[in-house]
Motif scaffolding. Structure first.
Motif, PDB file in Angstrom:
ATOM      1  N   ILE A 110       2.509 -11.335 -12.543  1.00 24.63           N
ATOM      2  CA  ILE A 110       2.478 -12.124 -13.774  1.00 24.63           C
ATOM      3  C   ILE A 110       1.296 -13.095 -13.711  1.00 24.63           C
ATOM      4  N   LEU A 111       0.605 -13.212 -14.836  1.00 21.01           N
ATOM      5  CA  LEU A 111      -0.532 -14.142 -14.944  1.00 21.01           C
ATOM      6  C   LEU A 111      -0.421 -14.883 -16.276  1.00 21.01           C
ATOM      7  N   VAL A 112      -0.578 -16.213 -16.241  1.00 21.99           N
ATOM      8  CA  VAL A 112      -0.613 -17.030 -17.449  1.00 21.99           C
ATOM      9  C   VAL A 112      -1.979 -17.691 -17.519  1.00 21.99           C
ATOM     10  N   SER A 113      -2.632 -17.582 -18.691  1.00 20.80           N
ATOM     11  CA  SER A 113      -3.969 -18.164 -18.837  1.00 20.80           C
ATOM     12  C   SER A 113      -4.052 -18.981 -20.114  1.00 20.80           C
ATOM     13  N   ASP A 114      -4.998 -19.918 -20.128  1.00 21.23           N
ATOM     14  CA  ASP A 114      -5.225 -20.762 -21.302  1.00 21.23           C
ATOM     15  C   ASP A 114      -6.170 -20.045 -22.269  1.00 21.23           C
ATOM     16  N   ASP A 167      -9.155 -20.639 -22.980  1.00 22.67           N
ATOM     17  CA  ASP A 167     -10.500 -20.423 -22.437  1.00 22.67           C
ATOM     18  C   ASP A 167     -10.496 -19.442 -21.264  1.00 22.67           C
ATOM     19  N   MET A 168      -9.364 -18.744 -21.064  1.00 29.05           N
ATOM     20  CA  MET A 168      -9.193 -17.689 -20.059  1.00 29.05           C
ATOM     21  C   MET A 168      -8.982 -18.218 -18.639  1.00 29.05           C
ATOM     22  N   THR A 169      -8.900 -19.557 -18.488  1.00 27.66           N
ATOM     23  CA  THR A 169      -8.629 -20.118 -17.163  1.00 27.66           C
ATOM     24  C   THR A 169      -7.195 -19.803 -16.740  1.00 27.66           C
ATOM     25  N   VAL A 170      -7.025 -19.351 -15.519  1.00 29.28           N
ATOM     26  CA  VAL A 170      -5.697 -18.992 -15.013  1.00 29.28           C
ATOM     27  C   VAL A 170      -4.896 -20.261 -14.727  1.00 29.28           C
ATOM     28  N   GLU A 171      -3.679 -20.312 -15.282  1.00 29.39           N
ATOM     29  CA  GLU A 171      -2.825 -21.483 -15.087  1.00 29.39           C
ATOM     30  C   GLU A 171      -1.648 -21.197 -14.159  1.00 29.39           C
ATOM     31  N   PHE A 172      -1.282 -19.930 -14.044  1.00 28.56           N
ATOM     32  CA  PHE A 172      -0.137 -19.584 -13.200  1.00 28.56           C
ATOM     33  C   PHE A 172      -0.229 -18.125 -12.765  1.00 28.56           C
ATOM     34  N   VAL A 173       0.127 -17.871 -11.516  1.00 29.71           N
ATOM     35  CA  VAL A 173       0.323 -16.496 -11.033  1.00 29.71           C
ATOM     36  C   VAL A 173       1.547 -16.500 -10.119  1.00 29.71           C
ATOM     37  N   GLY A 203      -6.386 -22.550 -11.877  1.00 32.65           N
ATOM     38  CA  GLY A 203      -7.277 -23.644 -12.247  1.00 32.65           C
ATOM     39  C   GLY A 203      -8.710 -23.468 -11.798  1.00 32.65           C
ATOM     40  N   LYS A 204      -9.019 -22.370 -11.109  1.00 34.02           N
ATOM     41  CA  LYS A 204     -10.362 -22.176 -10.564  1.00 34.02           C
ATOM     42  C   LYS A 204     -11.052 -20.906 -11.076  1.00 34.02           C
ATOM     43  N   MET A 205     -10.274 -19.923 -11.469  1.00 36.94           N
ATOM     44  CA  MET A 205     -10.865 -18.660 -11.911  1.00 36.94           C
ATOM     45  C   MET A 205     -10.406 -18.329 -13.328  1.00 36.94           C
ATOM     46  N   LYS A 206     -11.194 -17.491 -14.002  1.00 36.40           N
ATOM     47  CA  LYS A 206     -10.822 -16.955 -15.309  1.00 36.40           C
ATOM     48  C   LYS A 206     -10.415 -15.502 -15.114  1.00 36.40           C
ATOM     49  N   TRP A 207      -9.449 -15.044 -15.913  1.00 33.63           N
ATOM     50  CA  TRP A 207      -8.936 -13.696 -15.699  1.00 33.63           C
ATOM     51  C   TRP A 207     -10.008 -12.622 -15.907  1.00 33.63           C
ATOM     52  N   ILE A 208     -11.041 -12.928 -16.682  1.00 31.87           N
ATOM     53  CA  ILE A 208     -12.092 -11.944 -16.935  1.00 31.87           C
ATOM     54  C   ILE A 208     -12.841 -11.581 -15.649  1.00 31.87           C
ATOM     55  N   GLU A 209     -12.753 -12.451 -14.641  1.00 37.49           N
ATOM     56  CA  GLU A 209     -13.407 -12.177 -13.358  1.00 37.49           C
ATOM     57  C   GLU A 209     -12.720 -11.042 -12.609  1.00 37.49           C
ATOM     58  N   PHE A 210     -11.500 -10.681 -13.013  1.00 40.51           N
ATOM     59  CA  PHE A 210     -10.787  -9.590 -12.357  1.00 40.51           C
ATOM     60  C   PHE A 210     -11.068  -8.244 -13.021  1.00 40.51           C
ATOM     61  N   ILE A 211     -11.821  -8.264 -14.108  1.00 46.29           N
ATOM     62  CA  ILE A 211     -12.048  -7.058 -14.905  1.00 46.29           C
ATOM     63  C   ILE A 211     -13.440  -6.493 -14.611  1.00 46.29           C
ATOM     64  N   PRO A 212     -13.560  -5.167 -14.395  1.00 47.84           N
ATOM     65  CA  PRO A 212     -14.879  -4.547 -14.181  1.00 47.84           C
ATOM     66  C   PRO A 212     -15.812  -4.831 -15.352  1.00 47.84           C
ATOM     67  N   GLU A 213     -17.088  -4.976 -15.062  1.00 47.36           N
ATOM     68  CA  GLU A 213     -18.058  -5.393 -16.068  1.00 47.36           C
ATOM     69  C   GLU A 213     -18.155  -4.420 -17.248  1.00 47.36           C
ATOM     70  N   ASP A 214     -17.965  -3.122 -17.013  1.00 53.52           N
ATOM     71  CA  ASP A 214     -18.155  -2.153 -18.083  1.00 53.52           C
ATOM     72  C   ASP A 214     -17.075  -2.233 -19.169  1.00 53.52           C
ATOM     73  N   ILE A 215     -15.949  -2.882 -18.891  1.00 53.68           N
ATOM     74  CA  ILE A 215     -14.892  -3.015 -19.906  1.00 53.68           C
ATOM     75  C   ILE A 215     -14.579  -4.475 -20.228  1.00 53.68           C
TER      76      ILE A 215
END
Length: 281
Positions: free
Chosen positions: A159-163, A165-171, A188-200
C-alpha cells in the motif's frame, strides 16, 4: 461716601481675625484665583474654608469648592480607568503569549473597565472551550489515523499513499518487502513517479492529473511496471483511488511478474503442443 461697616476700618486696616470685612474684595479674588490654579494643576486637596455673609462672595467660594470636588472625582476616575485598561492590556498580552492562567479583574468601580474585564474573561473561556474541542477532535483523528495505519500495515498487499504533488506519505510493511525500500527511505523523501520506468512515466503522470479532475477520467485498475530499489523491473497490478475529501491517492500494488511468467509458459506449452499435434498428422 458710605461708611465702612467694620469698626476698625475694614479690609486691610482691620486686624481682627474674626471680622469678615478685614479682607478686601481684591484679596478674595486672589484667593479664589489661586484655588482655581491649583485645581487646573490637578491639586484638589485644598479647599477655601473662609465663610462670608456676603452672598455673592460665599457663592463664588462654594462653586470653587464644588468644582474642586468634581475635578478630584474626575481625576480619580481617570486614574482608575487608566490603571484598569493597563491591567486588561497586560492580561490580553499574556493570553496572546499562551498564558491562559491570566484573568482580568471584574471588581473595578468604573463600569466600562468592569465590563471589559468580564468580556475578556468570557472570551478566554470560549477560546479555551474551543481549544479543548480541537484537542479532543485531534486526539480522535490521531486514533483513527493510527487504526487506519495499523489496518493498512496488516493488509497482505503493498500500500502506498501519496499527496497531490506525488510525495509519498505512507507505505506499509508489504511495500517494503515488495520494493526493497524502507519506510525511512521513502516517506516524505521520494515521489512515487521515481518507482516507474521512464518509458511509461509520462502516461502515469497524466493519469495522476486526470484523476484529480474526475476519477472517471483515469483507469482505476490496470497493469503496469515498477522499478525496485535494485533496479529490477517488475510487472504489477495497480489499483488507485482518491481518499475522500482530499487530493491524496491511495494505491495497492500486487507483483504479478511470476504469474505472468507462468501464464506465458503455459501459453507457450499450449502452442508447442498444438504444433506437435499438427506435425503428427
Amino acid at each position: 461716601m458710605e461708611q465702612h461697616p467694620c469698626p476698625y476700618g475694614g479690609y486691610l486696616k482691620c486686624d481682627n481675625p474674626d471680622c469678615e470685612h478685614r479682607y478686601a474684595l481684591s484679596e478674595v479674588l486672589h484667593l479664589c484665583s489661586d484655588a482655581i490654579n491649583r485645581i487646573a494643576q490637578g491639586d484638589c486637596s485644598q479647599k477655601i474654608t473662609y465663610q462670608f455673609e456676603r452672598y455673592a462672595v460665599q457663592r463664588l467660594i462654594d462653586s470653587i469648592n464644588q468644582l474642586s470636588n468634581e475635578v478630584g472625582m474626575m481625576i480619580d476616575l481617570t486614574h482608575e480607568l487608566a490603571i484598569g485598561i493597563c491591567e486588561h492590556f497586560d492580561v490580553l498580552r499574556r493570553l496572546h503569549e499562551g498564558d491562559f492562567s491570566a484573568t482580568a479583574s471584574e471588581d473595578s468601580s468604573v463600569e466600562i473597565v468592569r465590563m471589559l474585564g468580564q468580556l475578556i474573561n468570557k472570551q478566554k473561556e470560549t477560546f479555551l472551550e474551543y481549544i479543548n474541542t480541537i484537542n479532543k477532535n485531534k486526539e480522535e483523528i490521531q486514533h483513527l489515523c493510527e487504526q487506519q495505519n495499523e489496518i493498512l500495515s496488516s493488509v497482505g498487499v503493498a500500500i502506498l499513499v501519496s499527496d497531490e504533488d506525488m510525495t509519498v506519505e505512507f507505505v506499509n510493511h508489504e511495500f517494503e518487502i515488495t520494493t526493497g525500500y524502507t519506510k525511512e527511505e521513502v516517506v516524505g523523501k521520494m515521489k512515487w513517479i521515481e518507482f516507474i520506468p521512464e518509458d511509461i512515466a509520462q502516461k502515469m503522470i497524466e493519469y495522476h492529473k486526470l484523476r484529480r479532475i474526475s476519477p472517471s477520467l483515469a483507469p482505476r485498475q490496470y497493469e503496469t511496471k515498477f522499478k525496485k530499489k535494485n533496479g529490477e523491473i517488475r510487472d504489477i497490478f495497480l489499483t488507485v483511488g482518491l481518499i475522500p475529501y482530499t487530493k491524496k491517492s491511495i494505491a495497492s500494488i500486487i507483483d504479478i511478474t511470476e504469474r505472468k511468467r507462468i501464464n506465458e509458459q503455459i501459453i507457450h506449452s499450449q502452442k508447442m503442443e498444438s504444433l506437435g499435434l499438427l506435425s503428427g498428422r
